[in-house]
Design an enzyme around this catalytic site. Structure first.
Site, PDB file in Angstrom:
ATOM      1  CG  ASP A   7      -1.715   1.183   1.636  1.00 50.54           C
ATOM      2  OD1 ASP A   7      -2.275   1.734   0.571  1.00 50.54           O
ATOM      3  OD2 ASP A   7      -1.576   1.746   2.603  1.00 50.54           O
ATOM      4  NE  ARG A   8       0.817   7.395  -2.944  1.00 47.09           N
ATOM      5  CZ  ARG A   8       0.286   8.516  -3.541  1.00 47.09           C
ATOM      6  NH1 ARG A   8       0.944   8.648  -4.738  1.00 47.09           N
ATOM      7  NH2 ARG A   8      -0.298   9.133  -2.922  1.00 47.09           N
ATOM      8  CG  ASP A   9      -1.553   7.437  -0.244  1.00 42.57           C
ATOM      9  OD1 ASP A   9      -0.381   7.691  -0.402  1.00 42.57           O
ATOM     10  OD2 ASP A   9      -2.705   7.694  -0.816  1.00 42.57           O
TER      11      ASP A   9
HETATM   12 MG    MG Z   1      -3.129   3.296   3.355  1.00 41.16          MG
END
Ligand code: MG
Ligand code: ZN
Length: 170
Positions: A7-9
């Site tokens: 995942d990024r954020d």
């Molecule tokens: Mg996230």
């Protein structure tokens, strides 16, 4: 190949409330995220980012803003000799009913089509949201929930308190 689906954020870079994203122009890396990406890469995983970006179609950010932040993130990681193999993002709003918004499996399935050499049973998903954990469950893959709580006791889901703890499991 074995893949670490990140995942990024909230996992690699800082996440914000949706309205605040409108004003964000640069990624803020979370503590230890660069180091863990390096460790994962050194352990022989390719890194693929899968990120829900409903912010785009819900009008919080433009596609251009998303691309600027992505480019800055990749540039910073490149300085640390970290290569992101690919990035898949879902731009659709939460009400569009697409097949790619996590926890739906569209982005992973797209990756599997694009890269048939991915060995899913040797790969894993890590993220800070319940949708990341539920995606792992939907794919029957190993999953790591970053501070997601202990609601998921299934054997393939491991709770991490901090991202650096991931190194203990790979
Ligand atoms: Mg996230
Ligand atoms: Zn989508």
């Amino acid at each position: 190949m074995k893949v670490a689906f990140f995942d990024r954020d909230g996992t690699i870079i800082e996440d914000y409330p949706d309205e605040k994203w409108t004003r964000i122009t640069s990624p803020a890396f979370l503590p230890n995220s660069i180091q863990i990406l390096k460790n994962i890469q050194q352990s022989g995983y390719e890194i693929i980012i899968i990120t829900n970006q409903y912010l785009i179609n819900e009008g919080f950010i433009t596609l251009g803003q998303y691309e600027v932040i992505t480019e800055k993130m990749i540039n910073e990681l490149t300085k640390h000799n970290i290569q992101i193999f690919d990035i898949f993002y879902c731009p659709h709003s939460r009400t569009e009913g697409c097949n790619c918004i996590k926890p739906k499996t569209g982005m992973i399935k797209e990756a599997l089509v694009k890269y048939p050499s991915i060995k899913i049973e040797q790969s894993f998903i890590v993220g800070d949201s319940t949708v990341d954990v539920e995606l792992a469950l939907n794919m029957k893959m190993k999953g790591f929930g970053l501070g997601v709580g202990d609601a998921y006791q299934e054997k393939n889901i491991i709770q991490l308190h901090e991202i650096k703890d991931l190194i203990n499991y790979i």
